[in-house]
Design an enzyme around this catalytic site. Sequence first.
Site, PDB file in Angstrom:
ATOM      1  N   HIS A  42      95.137  36.385 -53.011  1.00  0.00           N
ATOM      2  CA  HIS A  42      94.981  34.951 -53.203  1.00  0.00           C
ATOM      3  C   HIS A  42      93.657  34.613 -53.874  1.00  0.00           C
ATOM      4  O   HIS A  42      92.680  35.362 -53.765  1.00  0.00           O
ATOM      5  CB  HIS A  42      95.085  34.217 -51.871  1.00  0.00           C
ATOM      6  CG  HIS A  42      96.476  34.192 -51.319  1.00  0.00           C
ATOM      7  ND1 HIS A  42      96.785  33.576 -50.134  1.00  0.00           N
ATOM      8  CD2 HIS A  42      97.635  34.699 -51.784  1.00  0.00           C
ATOM      9  CE1 HIS A  42      98.074  33.700 -49.893  1.00  0.00           C
ATOM     10  NE2 HIS A  42      98.611  34.381 -50.885  1.00  0.00           N
TER      11      HIS A  42
ATOM     12  N   GLU B  46      91.450  32.363 -53.143  1.00  0.00           N
ATOM     13  CA  GLU B  46      90.355  32.180 -52.195  1.00  0.00           C
ATOM     14  C   GLU B  46      89.799  33.529 -51.734  1.00  0.00           C
ATOM     15  O   GLU B  46      88.589  33.716 -51.615  1.00  0.00           O
ATOM     16  CB  GLU B  46      90.839  31.386 -50.963  1.00  0.00           C
ATOM     17  CG  GLU B  46      91.420  30.026 -51.291  1.00  0.00           C
ATOM     18  CD  GLU B  46      92.920  30.046 -51.578  1.00  0.00           C
ATOM     19  OE1 GLU B  46      93.520  28.959 -51.535  1.00  0.00           O
ATOM     20  OE2 GLU B  46      93.501  31.121 -51.845  1.00  0.00           O
TER      21      GLU B  46
ATOM     22  N   CYS C 122      96.575  47.261 -43.581  1.00  0.00           N
ATOM     23  CA  CYS C 122      97.828  46.628 -43.990  1.00  0.00           C
ATOM     24  C   CYS C 122      97.719  46.267 -45.476  1.00  0.00           C
ATOM     25  O   CYS C 122      96.647  46.380 -46.077  1.00  0.00           O
ATOM     26  CB  CYS C 122      98.090  45.376 -43.148  1.00  0.00           C
ATOM     27  SG  CYS C 122      96.963  44.004 -43.526  1.00  0.00           S
TER      28      CYS C 122
END
Length: 146
Positions: free
Chosen positions: A78, A80, A104
């Site tokens: 993303h 951000e 992950c």
Amino acid sequence: MPRTSFVNVCMKHALAASERSTCIRRQVGAAVVRGGKLISTGYNGAPRGLPHCTDIGCIRDELNIPSGTQHEICRATHAEQNALLHAGFDRTLGADIYTTTFPCSICTKMIINAGIVHVYFLEGYPDSASEEYLSQAGILTTKVKL
């Protein structure tokens, strides 16, 4: 300068960053500002050195995943997240990370964009995407036995 003008200028930096997005579904940009100074920007797209969705297609579209759900099933990091990672990039570039569990896919994308070169871990984690991303990025992984 009035505060609203400053906010508008900062938002224009985020909008400019969004133009670099390689996401097929949504172009997002972000800007990190501290003390009136632009620190970093980020846009949503594949982790450094990995193929972009504009080149290989969108797995979320292929699987019919609705917007706002199952963020882990996405090739992109993303905007951000990238803006925050880029702000600290000089400190993490070339570093190793030690973690008790194999990362992950969401953490893996951040590890790649932070410039980490080696992941040391104690136990595995059932996420084949993270293994694939780390391999494609050329990041070494080592299982540690204590």
